[in-house]
Design an enzyme around this catalytic site. Structure first.
Site, PDB file in Angstrom:
ATOM      1  N   SER A 112     -26.676  37.700   0.589  1.00  0.00           N
ATOM      2  CA  SER A 112     -25.335  37.744   1.324  1.00  0.00           C
ATOM      3  C   SER A 112     -25.755  37.963   2.810  1.00  0.00           C
ATOM      4  O   SER A 112     -26.501  37.171   3.538  1.00  0.00           O
ATOM      5  CB  SER A 112     -24.138  38.760   0.808  1.00  0.00           C
ATOM      6  OG  SER A 112     -23.225  38.647   1.710  1.00  0.00           O
ATOM      7  N   HIS A 113     -25.470  39.264   3.142  1.00  0.00           N
ATOM      8  CA  HIS A 113     -25.633  39.526   4.825  1.00  0.00           C
ATOM      9  C   HIS A 113     -26.858  40.559   4.791  1.00  0.00           C
ATOM     10  O   HIS A 113     -27.158  40.993   5.717  1.00  0.00           O
ATOM     11  CB  HIS A 113     -24.298  40.664   4.919  1.00  0.00           C
ATOM     12  CG  HIS A 113     -24.287  41.777   3.921  1.00  0.00           C
ATOM     13  ND1 HIS A 113     -23.799  41.703   2.770  1.00  0.00           N
ATOM     14  CD2 HIS A 113     -24.462  42.933   3.971  1.00  0.00           C
ATOM     15  CE1 HIS A 113     -23.825  42.586   2.096  1.00  0.00           C
ATOM     16  NE2 HIS A 113     -24.291  43.670   2.936  1.00  0.00           N
ATOM     17  N   ASP A 276     -21.725  35.890   7.995  1.00  0.00           N
ATOM     18  CA  ASP A 276     -23.049  36.351   7.403  1.00  0.00           C
ATOM     19  C   ASP A 276     -23.944  35.240   6.894  1.00  0.00           C
ATOM     20  O   ASP A 276     -23.777  33.864   7.131  1.00  0.00           O
ATOM     21  CB  ASP A 276     -22.610  37.414   6.432  1.00  0.00           C
ATOM     22  CG  ASP A 276     -21.967  36.877   5.225  1.00  0.00           C
ATOM     23  OD1 ASP A 276     -21.474  35.522   5.200  1.00  0.00           O
ATOM     24  OD2 ASP A 276     -22.373  37.568   4.277  1.00  0.00           O
ATOM     25  N   ASP A 278     -24.620  34.016   3.865  1.00  0.00           N
ATOM     26  CA  ASP A 278     -24.143  32.950   2.917  1.00  0.00           C
ATOM     27  C   ASP A 278     -22.579  32.425   3.131  1.00  0.00           C
ATOM     28  O   ASP A 278     -22.408  31.802   2.403  1.00  0.00           O
ATOM     29  CB  ASP A 278     -24.354  33.631   1.629  1.00  0.00           C
ATOM     30  CG  ASP A 278     -23.215  34.644   1.131  1.00  0.00           C
ATOM     31  OD1 ASP A 278     -22.921  35.257   2.119  1.00  0.00           O
ATOM     32  OD2 ASP A 278     -22.961  34.642   0.068  1.00  0.00           O
ATOM     33  N   ASP A 280     -19.803  33.999   3.523  1.00  0.00           N
ATOM     34  CA  ASP A 280     -18.565  34.537   2.937  1.00  0.00           C
ATOM     35  C   ASP A 280     -17.746  35.691   3.588  1.00  0.00           C
ATOM     36  O   ASP A 280     -16.785  36.162   3.286  1.00  0.00           O
ATOM     37  CB  ASP A 280     -18.889  34.867   1.333  1.00  0.00           C
ATOM     38  CG  ASP A 280     -19.756  36.050   1.183  1.00  0.00           C
ATOM     39  OD1 ASP A 280     -20.379  36.350   2.349  1.00  0.00           O
ATOM     40  OD2 ASP A 280     -19.930  36.519  -0.101  1.00  0.00           O
ATOM     41  N   ARG A 281     -18.761  36.097   4.755  1.00  0.00           N
ATOM     42  CA  ARG A 281     -17.908  37.277   5.681  1.00  0.00           C
ATOM     43  C   ARG A 281     -17.743  36.836   6.758  1.00  0.00           C
ATOM     44  O   ARG A 281     -18.138  35.833   7.424  1.00  0.00           O
ATOM     45  CB  ARG A 281     -18.918  38.457   5.396  1.00  0.00           C
ATOM     46  CG  ARG A 281     -19.288  38.997   4.066  1.00  0.00           C
ATOM     47  CD  ARG A 281     -20.096  40.188   4.450  1.00  0.00           C
ATOM     48  NE  ARG A 281     -20.529  40.674   2.975  1.00  0.00           N
ATOM     49  CZ  ARG A 281     -20.528  41.958   2.709  1.00  0.00           C
ATOM     50  NH1 ARG A 281     -20.347  42.912   3.565  1.00  0.00           N
ATOM     51  NH2 ARG A 281     -20.706  42.431   1.405  1.00  0.00           N
ATOM     52  N   LYS A 375     -14.857  35.085  -1.200  1.00  0.00           N
ATOM     53  CA  LYS A 375     -14.507  35.160  -0.058  1.00  0.00           C
ATOM     54  C   LYS A 375     -14.811  33.973   0.954  1.00  0.00           C
ATOM     55  O   LYS A 375     -15.976  33.609   0.670  1.00  0.00           O
ATOM     56  CB  LYS A 375     -14.859  36.567   0.528  1.00  0.00           C
ATOM     57  CG  LYS A 375     -16.204  37.004   0.290  1.00  0.00           C
ATOM     58  CD  LYS A 375     -16.236  38.620   0.816  1.00  0.00           C
ATOM     59  CE  LYS A 375     -17.780  39.056   0.529  1.00  0.00           C
ATOM     60  NZ  LYS A 375     -17.928  39.421  -0.821  1.00  0.00           N
TER      61      LYS A 375
END
Length: 542
Positions: A112-113, A276, A278, A280-281, A375
């Site tokens: 992710s982030h 981010d 991947d 999703d943010r 998300k």
């Protein structure tokens, strides 16, 4: 063609809120990734001949693990794997592929982030057939299997060319290398008023998106520049890189400060966004207005019918417990359901599948809806562009008018990162022990109304999730929340969430940290956060 490899368990493969995340050198240990992938397959039933989706955010070690996963999927009996070209799939795009093509599930390779690179972070997550993260009963089964695993199965064949779109045979299993962007763009066109947004941009509204050297670059370029007509270069850091170009791909006021400063400058863009690792943010910023994720959720919900895909209205709103109650007031006015869940997108899945919620959000810069089961950062940005184009107002005006109507929830999150795990756990244990004594106590002008360790009873399947965060609620609607994050790979991250509700519009212009100062001080007094963490100040404030 297939071989069985003898292995031994690793004891540290317990998935967190978003799969298994470790440093790359940990995953590079002999059979480490293979053990976890085999444990996933061993925990599933009924997938023989079915389709699996595989992709990742392009971070270091992504391609290597995809090749392992492809060969192990063939050996385990999957009939087909769809994989993004170059190994690339944003997390929401992977969810869309699973749903659109009715795949059995998917393996998403991302941390992710978190930073990427040879000594940074990597992750493996399993998503189920609805496109969402595996529920706890599956992740618990995966972990249990990792503790006793002694063999894994793999096809002894050459690697697939991940850069060539097309269909290939891998040991009798079909591998389809697909354009990672096309299906996602089609979905966004169905949900949002692209002609209105394009006209708004053509009229001089300047938008920039910072993809932070991560996965959303190709998606953002295709949508913003090629479909919506923004000038070339409107998407910054648009090439996904194994180390994200040295960026920490976490779209907040610390790591996306350059974008924030640009939008806030007199000659800067009218609107900016960042995403981010991947995809999703999201972070959204208007001229003179940083939009908090909690406010963003509430404002998207309040304006949902302006987007074609939501023109008939929304069934309900769901938010994670630490997210501010701003959305609750929107749900109350609309007369729709409001659901408070633990942190972790997987908790929204049942609500979305049951049609109880349409819009979901977390304070950790994540917002989404029932279009996928993750998300979705670009979705949130496009929703904002749709609202701005239809209302023809600035982000500043939209936010301040929302506060005037619903009241303002002053809100902030303080992260204390890479704290000694024993110290962090000791703080939480001590807090739990004093919960029953807090109600009725007074700290200055603040009186504790209630205190608990949040537990969630899923209204769909009846499952119960306990110990999801410590809440201290004060009279008048203020609160502080303490929680250990499950997304890091080093030490522990202590998160302190602070919230004050202010209905008086004449008091909506106070600087956030000033408005929350007394609550922040009381939170430290109650928890001994600074003393126990050994930190004088948070690592990040958002």
């Amino acid at each position: 063609m297939f071989k069985t490899v003898t292995t031994a368990p690793y004891k540290d493969q317990k998935p967190g809120t978003s799969g298994l995340r470790k440093k790359v050198p940990v995953f590079q240990q002999e059979n480490y990734a293979e053990n976890f992938i085999q444990a996933i397959f061993d925990s599933l039933e009924g997938f023989e001949g079915k389709t699996l989706v595989i992709g990742g955010d392009g971070r270091y070690y992504n391609r290597e693990v995809i090749q392992k996963a492809l060969k192990m999927a063939a050996a385990s009996g999957f009939g087909k794997v769809m994989v993004g070209q170059g190994g690339i799939l944003s997390t929401p795009a992977a969810s869309n592929l699973i749903r659109k093509y009715k795949a059995f599930g998917g393996i998403v390779l991302s941390a992710s982030h978190n930073p990427g690179g040879p000594t940074e972070d990597f992750g493996i997550k399993y998503n189920i057939g609805n496109g969402g993260p595996a529920p706890e009963k599956i992740t618990d089964a995966i972990f249990a299997r990792t503790q006793v695993i002694d063999t894994y199965k793999i096809a002894d064949v050459a690697d697939i060319d991940l850069d060539a779109i097309g269909t290939f045979d891998l040991a009798g299993m079909t591998v389809e290398v697909v354009d990672p962007v096309a299906d996602y763009v089609t979905l966004m066109e169905e949900l949002f008023d692209f002609p209105a947004i394009k006209a708004h941009i053509a009229g001089g509204f300047k938008v920039v998106i910072d993809s932070m050297g991560a996965v959303t670059g190709p998606y953002a370029v295709e949508i913003l520049e090629k479909h919506l007509g923004a000038p070339a270069g409107s998407v910054r850091n648009s090439t996904p890189l194994p180390d994200f170009g040295g960026h920490h791909p976490d779209p907040n006021l610390v790591h996306a400060k350059e974008l924030y400063d640009d939008v806030m400058s007199p000659t800067g863009p009218d609107f900016g966004a960042a995403s981010d690792g991947d995809g999703d943010r999201n972070m959204v910023v208007g001229k003179n207005m940083f939009v908090t994720p909690s406010d963003s959720l509430a404002i998207i919900a309040a304006n949902a019918t302006l987007a074609p895909g939501y023109a008939k209205g929304i069934a309900g709103i769901a938010r994670s417990m630490p997210t501010s109650a701003a959305a609750d007031r929107v749900a109350e006015k609309l007369g729709i359901g409001m659901y408070e869940t633990p942190t972790g997108w997987k908790f929204f899945g049942n609500l979305l599948d049951a049609g109880k919620a349409t819009i979901c959000g977390e304070e950790s810069f994540g917002t989404g809806s029932d279009h996928v089961r993750e998300k979705d950062g670009l979705w949130a940005v496009l929703f904002w562009l749709n609202i701005l184009a239809v209302r023809k107002e600035s982000a500043y005006d939209i936010v301040t008018k929302h506060w005037a109507e619903y009241g303002r929830n002053y809100y902030s999150r303080h992260d204390y990162e890479e704290v000694d795990s024993d110290a962090a756990n000791g703080m939480v244990t001590a807090l739990r022990e004093k919960l029953s004594t807090l109600p009725g106590q007074t700290f200055g002008a603040l009186k504790v109304e209630a205190a608990d360790d949040f537990a969630y009873n899923d209204p769909v399947d009846g499952s119960v999730s306990k110990n999801q965060g410590i809440r201290v609620m004060f009279e008048g609607g203020s609160r502080v929340v303490f929680r250990l994050s499950g997304t890091g790979t080093s030490g522990a991250t202590i998160r302190l969430y602070v919230e004050r509700y202010e209905p008086d519009a004449s008091r909506h212009g106070i600087e956030t940290q000033e408005a929350l100062a007394d609550l922040i001080a009381v939170a430290d007094e109650i928890s001994e956060l600074k003393k126990r963490s050994g930190r004088d100040a948070p690592t990040v404030i958002t």
